[in-house]
Scaffold this motif. Sequence first.
Motif, PDB file in Angstrom:
ATOM      1  N   LEU A  10       0.829  -1.206   0.000  1.00 56.76           N
ATOM      2  CA  LEU A  10       0.000   0.000   0.000  1.00 56.76           C
ATOM      3  C   LEU A  10       0.863   1.254   0.000  1.00 56.76           C
ATOM      4  CD1 LEU A  10      -2.815  -1.022   2.504  1.00 56.76           C
ATOM      5  CD2 LEU A  10      -2.989  -0.825   0.021  1.00 56.76           C
ATOM      6  N   ALA A  11       1.978   1.216   0.741  1.00 55.74           N
ATOM      7  CA  ALA A  11       2.887   2.361   0.754  1.00 55.74           C
ATOM      8  C   ALA A  11       3.520   2.571  -0.620  1.00 55.74           C
ATOM      9  CB  ALA A  11       3.964   2.157   1.822  1.00 55.74           C
ATOM     10  N   LEU A  12       3.898   1.489  -1.290  1.00 54.98           N
ATOM     11  CA  LEU A  12       4.467   1.608  -2.633  1.00 54.98           C
ATOM     12  C   LEU A  12       3.456   2.178  -3.615  1.00 54.98           C
ATOM     13  CD1 LEU A  12       6.445  -1.767  -2.993  1.00 54.98           C
ATOM     14  CD2 LEU A  12       7.424   0.531  -2.748  1.00 54.98           C
ATOM     15  N   LEU A  13       2.200   1.733  -3.511  1.00 56.02           N
ATOM     16  CA  LEU A  13       1.173   2.172  -4.458  1.00 56.02           C
ATOM     17  C   LEU A  13       0.848   3.653  -4.330  1.00 56.02           C
ATOM     18  CD1 LEU A  13      -1.194  -0.914  -4.346  1.00 56.02           C
ATOM     19  CD2 LEU A  13       0.134  -0.138  -6.327  1.00 56.02           C
ATOM     20  N   LYS A  14       1.215   4.263  -3.217  1.00 57.58           N
ATOM     21  CA  LYS A  14       1.017   5.703  -3.071  1.00 57.58           C
ATOM     22  C   LYS A  14       1.901   6.493  -4.030  1.00 57.58           C
ATOM     23  CE  LYS A  14      -0.469   5.601   1.762  1.00 57.58           C
ATOM     24  NZ  LYS A  14      -0.162   6.014   3.152  1.00 57.58           N
ATOM     25  N   HIS A  15       2.903   5.819  -4.599  1.00 54.83           N
ATOM     26  CA  HIS A  15       3.848   6.499  -5.489  1.00 54.83           C
ATOM     27  C   HIS A  15       3.829   5.933  -6.907  1.00 54.83           C
ATOM     28  CE1 HIS A  15       5.440   8.429  -1.901  1.00 54.83           C
ATOM     29  NE2 HIS A  15       5.480   7.235  -1.343  1.00 54.83           N
ATOM     30  N   VAL A  16       2.885   5.047  -7.197  1.00 52.77           N
ATOM     31  CA  VAL A  16       2.768   4.449  -8.531  1.00 52.77           C
ATOM     32  C   VAL A  16       1.554   5.049  -9.222  1.00 52.77           C
ATOM     33  CG1 VAL A  16       2.485   2.308  -9.819  1.00 52.77           C
ATOM     34  CG2 VAL A  16       3.843   2.314  -7.720  1.00 52.77           C
ATOM     35  N   SER A  17       1.741   5.527 -10.446  1.00 51.85           N
ATOM     36  CA  SER A  17       0.649   6.191 -11.153  1.00 51.85           C
ATOM     37  C   SER A  17      -0.405   5.192 -11.623  1.00 51.85           C
ATOM     38  CB  SER A  17       1.192   6.962 -12.358  1.00 51.85           C
ATOM     39  OG  SER A  17       1.582   6.066 -13.393  1.00 51.85           O
ATOM     40  N   THR A  18      -1.622   5.698 -11.838  1.00 45.17           N
ATOM     41  CA  THR A  18      -2.672   4.834 -12.372  1.00 45.17           C
ATOM     42  C   THR A  18      -2.324   4.369 -13.780  1.00 45.17           C
ATOM     43  OG1 THR A  18      -3.927   6.792 -13.098  1.00 45.17           O
ATOM     44  CG2 THR A  18      -4.491   5.833 -10.954  1.00 45.17           C
ATOM     45  N   ALA A  19      -1.593   5.178 -14.534  1.00 44.62           N
ATOM     46  CA  ALA A  19      -1.169   4.755 -15.877  1.00 44.62           C
ATOM     47  C   ALA A  19      -0.279   3.526 -15.794  1.00 44.62           C
ATOM     48  CB  ALA A  19      -0.445   5.904 -16.577  1.00 44.62           C
ATOM     49  N   THR A  20       0.670   3.546 -14.861  1.00 46.12           N
ATOM     50  CA  THR A  20       1.540   2.387 -14.669  1.00 46.12           C
ATOM     51  C   THR A  20       0.734   1.178 -14.202  1.00 46.12           C
ATOM     52  OG1 THR A  20       3.503   3.723 -14.200  1.00 46.12           O
ATOM     53  CG2 THR A  20       3.461   1.493 -13.287  1.00 46.12           C
ATOM     54  N   ILE A  21      -0.188   1.390 -13.303  1.00 44.56           N
ATOM     55  CA  ILE A  21      -0.997   0.279 -12.789  1.00 44.56           C
ATOM     56  C   ILE A  21      -1.786  -0.386 -13.906  1.00 44.56           C
ATOM     57  CG2 ILE A  21      -2.979  -0.276 -11.324  1.00 44.56           C
ATOM     58  CD1 ILE A  21      -1.836   1.869  -9.368  1.00 44.56           C
ATOM     59  N   THR A  22      -2.396   0.412 -14.798  1.00 40.12           N
ATOM     60  CA  THR A  22      -3.157  -0.195 -15.894  1.00 40.12           C
ATOM     61  C   THR A  22      -2.255  -1.033 -16.786  1.00 40.12           C
ATOM     62  OG1 THR A  22      -2.938   1.776 -17.313  1.00 40.12           O
ATOM     63  CG2 THR A  22      -4.887   1.637 -15.897  1.00 40.12           C
ATOM     64  N   MET A  23      -1.018  -0.608 -16.986  1.00 39.18           N
ATOM     65  CA  MET A  23      -0.087  -1.406 -17.799  1.00 39.18           C
ATOM     66  C   MET A  23       0.287  -2.703 -17.090  1.00 39.18           C
ATOM     67  SD  MET A  23       1.511  -1.900 -20.556  1.00 39.18           S
ATOM     68  CE  MET A  23       1.230  -0.310 -21.358  1.00 39.18           C
ATOM     69  N   GLN A  24       0.522  -2.627 -15.793  1.00 39.15           N
ATOM     70  CA  GLN A  24       0.845  -3.831 -15.038  1.00 39.15           C
ATOM     71  C   GLN A  24      -0.322  -4.817 -15.044  1.00 39.15           C
ATOM     72  OE1 GLN A  24       3.658  -4.975 -13.607  1.00 39.15           O
ATOM     73  NE2 GLN A  24       4.715  -3.246 -14.563  1.00 39.15           N
ATOM     74  N   GLY A  43      -8.789  19.089  -7.215  1.00 34.77           N
ATOM     75  CA  GLY A  43      -7.671  19.542  -8.040  1.00 34.77           C
ATOM     76  C   GLY A  43      -6.866  18.385  -8.571  1.00 34.77           C
ATOM     77  N   PRO A  44      -6.031  18.626  -9.601  1.00 39.05           N
ATOM     78  CA  PRO A  44      -5.335  17.539 -10.295  1.00 39.05           C
ATOM     79  C   PRO A  44      -4.289  16.821  -9.457  1.00 39.05           C
ATOM     80  CG  PRO A  44      -4.561  19.686 -11.048  1.00 39.05           C
ATOM     81  CD  PRO A  44      -5.750  19.950 -10.190  1.00 39.05           C
ATOM     82  N   ASP A  45      -3.859  17.398  -8.338  1.00 32.43           N
ATOM     83  CA  ASP A  45      -2.827  16.761  -7.516  1.00 32.43           C
ATOM     84  C   ASP A  45      -3.399  15.792  -6.485  1.00 32.43           C
ATOM     85  OD1 ASP A  45      -0.852  18.190  -8.848  1.00 32.43           O
ATOM     86  OD2 ASP A  45      -0.943  19.863  -7.435  1.00 32.43           O
ATOM     87  N   GLU A  46      -4.717  15.659  -6.449  1.00 32.34           N
ATOM     88  CA  GLU A  46      -5.344  14.741  -5.494  1.00 32.34           C
ATOM     89  C   GLU A  46      -4.890  13.306  -5.755  1.00 32.34           C
ATOM     90  OE1 GLU A  46      -6.629  14.929  -2.453  1.00 32.34           O
ATOM     91  OE2 GLU A  46      -8.477  15.933  -3.083  1.00 32.34           O
ATOM     92  N   ARG A  47      -4.708  12.535  -4.671  1.00 32.51           N
ATOM     93  CA  ARG A  47      -4.273  11.142  -4.806  1.00 32.51           C
ATOM     94  C   ARG A  47      -4.906  10.335  -3.683  1.00 32.51           C
ATOM     95  NH1 ARG A  47      -0.967   8.333  -7.845  1.00 32.51           N
ATOM     96  NH2 ARG A  47      -0.131   6.402  -7.001  1.00 32.51           N
ATOM     97  N   LEU A  48      -5.226   9.064  -3.984  1.00 38.27           N
ATOM     98  CA  LEU A  48      -5.947   8.234  -3.034  1.00 38.27           C
ATOM     99  C   LEU A  48      -5.592   6.773  -3.258  1.00 38.27           C
ATOM    100  CD1 LEU A  48      -8.164   7.954  -0.861  1.00 38.27           C
ATOM    101  CD2 LEU A  48      -9.858   8.071  -2.694  1.00 38.27           C
ATOM    102  N   ARG A 114     -13.537   9.841  11.112  1.00 41.86           N
ATOM    103  CA  ARG A 114     -13.408   8.421  11.428  1.00 41.86           C
ATOM    104  C   ARG A 114     -12.145   7.803  10.831  1.00 41.86           C
ATOM    105  NH1 ARG A 114     -16.381   5.032   9.516  1.00 41.86           N
ATOM    106  NH2 ARG A 114     -15.997   3.598  11.234  1.00 41.86           N
ATOM    107  N   GLY A 115     -11.360   8.583  10.073  1.00 35.47           N
ATOM    108  CA  GLY A 115     -10.114   8.074   9.531  1.00 35.47           C
ATOM    109  C   GLY A 115     -10.232   7.364   8.208  1.00 35.47           C
ATOM    110  N   VAL A 116     -11.385   7.503   7.535  1.00 39.69           N
ATOM    111  CA  VAL A 116     -11.536   6.928   6.193  1.00 39.69           C
ATOM    112  C   VAL A 116     -10.591   7.646   5.242  1.00 39.69           C
ATOM    113  CG1 VAL A 116     -13.174   6.614   4.291  1.00 39.69           C
ATOM    114  CG2 VAL A 116     -13.898   6.228   6.660  1.00 39.69           C
ATOM    115  N   ALA A 117     -10.004   6.906   4.296  1.00 36.13           N
ATOM    116  CA  ALA A 117      -8.972   7.479   3.427  1.00 36.13           C
ATOM    117  C   ALA A 117      -9.543   8.425   2.382  1.00 36.13           C
ATOM    118  CB  ALA A 117      -8.191   6.363   2.738  1.00 36.13           C
ATOM    119  N   GLY A 118     -10.759   8.163   1.893  1.00 39.49           N
ATOM    120  CA  GLY A 118     -11.341   9.001   0.853  1.00 39.49           C
ATOM    121  C   GLY A 118     -12.526   8.318   0.215  1.00 39.49           C
ATOM    122  N   VAL A 119     -13.043   8.933  -0.844  1.00 36.08           N
ATOM    123  CA  VAL A 119     -14.234   8.446  -1.537  1.00 36.08           C
ATOM    124  C   VAL A 119     -13.984   8.425  -3.041  1.00 36.08           C
ATOM    125  CG1 VAL A 119     -16.652   8.943  -2.116  1.00 36.08           C
ATOM    126  CG2 VAL A 119     -15.841   9.278   0.223  1.00 36.08           C
TER     127      VAL A 119
END
Length: 241
Positions: A10-24, A43-48, A114-119
């Motif tokens: 999960l920590a690694l995936l915080k730094h992997v783009s969705t473009a890379t993930i789709t290729m993998q 905004g465009p810098d949002e990440r989850l 409640r500490g939820v990461a996002g939606v």
Amino acid sequence: MSASVSAESLALLKHVSTATITMQLLKRGIRACAMFGPKPFSGPDERLVGPAYTLRLVPMREDIATTDFLGSDQNAQRTAIEQCPEGHVLVVSGGGELRAGVLGDILVARLKARGVAGVISDASMRDKAGILPVNFPIFCPGAVAPANIGALTPADVQCRIGCGGALVDPGDIVVADGDGAVVIPRNLADDVARDGTEQERFERFVQREVAKGRPTLGLYPPNDAARAEYQQWLKDGEPED
């Protein structure tokens, strides 16, 4: 179902783009992984990144979607708000509905508390002016004024859903960035995190060479000579120039 995805992944995936993930995922035979509709709300810098907790909404019917239903213990939306675990992502299936907002500022504030990461939602939000100061990651198609009962009825939690055209099971790993949102099958997440990190490390090497004026033929994808150069670059400590 497989064991939980590791905290390291999960920590690694915080730094992997969705473009890379789709290729993998493509390399593993998974094509239908991108959610079409959810975009960064603030905004465009949002990440989850996080495991999915799912909420399914169905089309509204007047005898069910009443104002009394909003505060009812039969309202699956309220169940999701109070049960989505800390660090998880609430993934909402709203059928791409743009005429009603599935969450507003008060419920978003409760999720953050409640500490939820996002939606991630394929239907709209409401109360944008109140949500943005909460500083809570949301990916959805946009904002609209009416409440969810104007077009939708919360139906189930923690079930298999479709969000933006992608199947999401509870516990799958969802990742979202400026390009949108993707879902990683839970049993593939550790491998995708590892190999996605390596892919992006190699692509940094490629970008370095391209910036020097080098053509991409034989470099990307790499031939044997380029692979050897990359290994030497790693041994040299990944120099920037």
